[in-house]
Design an enzyme around this catalytic site. Structure first.
Site, short mmCIF file in Angstrom:
data_model
loop_
_atom_site.label_atom_id
_atom_site.label_comp_id
_atom_site.label_asym_id
_atom_site.label_seq_id
_atom_site.Cartn_x
_atom_site.Cartn_y
_atom_site.Cartn_z
CG ASP A 80 -7.83 3.58 -4.66
OD1 ASP A 80 -9.06 3.57 -4.96
OD2 ASP A 80 -7.03 2.73 -5.10
CD GLU A 140 -2.97 -0.79 -0.11
OE1 GLU A 140 -3.05 0.36 -0.60
OE2 GLU A 140 -3.61 -1.76 -0.57
CB CYS A 163 -19.79 -2.46 -15.01
SG CYS A 163 -19.81 -1.83 -13.31
CB CYS A 208 -23.87 2.78 -12.80
SG CYS A 208 -22.72 4.13 -13.10
CE1 TYR A 255 -6.62 3.28 -0.53
CE2 TYR A 255 -4.24 3.52 -0.29
CZ TYR A 255 -5.33 2.84 -0.80
OH TYR A 255 -5.14 1.72 -1.57
CB CYS A 282 -15.25 1.76 -13.21
SG CYS A 282 -16.25 3.25 -13.07
CB CYS A 311 -20.69 0.58 -19.11
SG CYS A 311 -20.00 2.18 -18.59
#
Length: 352
Positions: A144, A43, A206, A212, A126, A196, A203
């Protein structure tokens, strides 16, 4: 739009089938917990950096320092050299400081809570949430850039970044489940990274397309809204690159605090117009300039090069045999650009 638990369940099913294979991850729904050290290291490395750039660094770090205790025992110079080229060098300094605290005062145990993690040097909201969720299964909301994009499109958030960040975090929290929160966090990141995407989102693939609002409005790629960026200023400076006949180059370690802090590089002026004397008397010749872009400004650095004798004593820095791969991107650019300007060194003597 379905409620948060239903959306999270759909995303989890998608992740179980489509999770990216990454060296710091365990498979979805695995019974074992990830190694907190590896999660933490990944991270920190991934901040402001791509997965593709981090893979090699992560492998080298974990081969050389497989545990937090191993990293805590490393010298500052060793860690900064391994980090060279990854950028944002304060991350490496804080990483080492954290390792020493965890290995010492905390008995080798990485804190499990967001509050405990945020008490460590350089760990912000974060990173603390990501470690708590992924390594320890805490229901922390991890946000993020990828998650911001997914949430902005999912809820059609009209306010622009960066002011929209608190709103996006609040909305992301409505999706965070108690069940498998670490997998949920990584699923959100993977969805943003692979489906995305910033431009031309896929899409049709997705799992959240039916929920959405951005997709329903016909222009999901227009989210998140962004405020116009201010133009980056250009600063100038000078780097002095001196070379002895044995091939050693004049280098110095930069102060721990500040830009490129703690890294090895060539002596130079400040980058704010401050006049700085050269590191020694020499027949300095103007070489080409190099350009580099930092987060907040562009730098144009002129190079002054000199061939010097074996008895030359600089007022700052020292002559060393330099491996260019251990230099920061800026200093490696300067090294490679300056090489042709040296006059009397045979090509076979130049470092590779």
């Amino acid at each position: 739009m379905r409620d948060g638990d239903e959306i999270a369940a759909s995303l989890r099913r998608w992740y179980d089938a489509n999770a990216r294979v990454l060296p710091w991850r365990i498979p979805p729904a695995a019974s074992e917990r990830p190694d907190p050290y590896r999660v933490w290291l990944s991270e920190v490395m991934l901040q402001q950096t791509t997965v593709a750039a981090v893979r090699g660094y992560f492998r080298r770090f974990t081969e050389r320092w497989p545990t937090v205790a191993d990293l805590a025992g490393a010298s500052d110079g060793e860690v900064m050299a391994e980090w060279a080229g990854l950028g944002y060098y304060a991350r490496a300094r804080n990483l080492l400081a954290c390792a020493r605290i965890v290995s010492g005062a905390q008995g080798g145990r990485v804190p499990e809570t967001e509050a405990g993690l945020r008490a460590l040097p350089g760990i912000g909201a974060y990173t603390a949430a990501a470690i708590a969720a992924i390594a320890f299964g805490r229901p922390a909301t991890v946000v993020d850039g990828n998650v911001e994009r997914v949430v902005a499109r999912l809820f059609a958030v009209e306010s622009a970044l960066p002011k929209a960040k608190p709103v996006l975090s609040t909305l992301a929290a409505t999706l965070t489940p108690v069940l498998r929160p670490g997998d949920h966090a990584q699923a959100m990141m993977d969805l943003g990274a692979t489906i995305c995407t910033p431009r031309n989102p896929a899409c049709a693939l997705c799992p959240l397309r039916g929920d959405c609002l951005g997709f329903a409005g016909g222009d999901p790629a227009s989210y998140p809204r962004k405020a116009p960026k201010a133009a980056k200023p250009t600063r100038t400076g000078t780097l002095w690159i001196a070379r002895r006949g044995d091939g050693a180059l004049l280098v110095e370690r930069r102060p721990d605090r500040g830009l490129l802090g703690g890294t090895l590089g060539f002596p130079g002026t400040e980058w704010d117009g401050t006049d700085t004397p050269p590191p020694m008397e020499a027949e300095w010749r103007a070489g080409p300039s190099v350009s580099h872009t930092f987060t907040h400004f562009h730098l144009d650095a002129g190079l002054l090069v000199a061939d010097v004798g074996p008895d030359t004593v600089p007022s700052r820095g020292a002559f060393e045999s330099v491996d260019p791969a251990r230099l920061t991107t800026l200093m490696r650019k300067a090294h490679d650009t300056a090489l042709p300007a040296f006059s009397f060194i045979e090509r076979k003597d130049l470092p590779s």
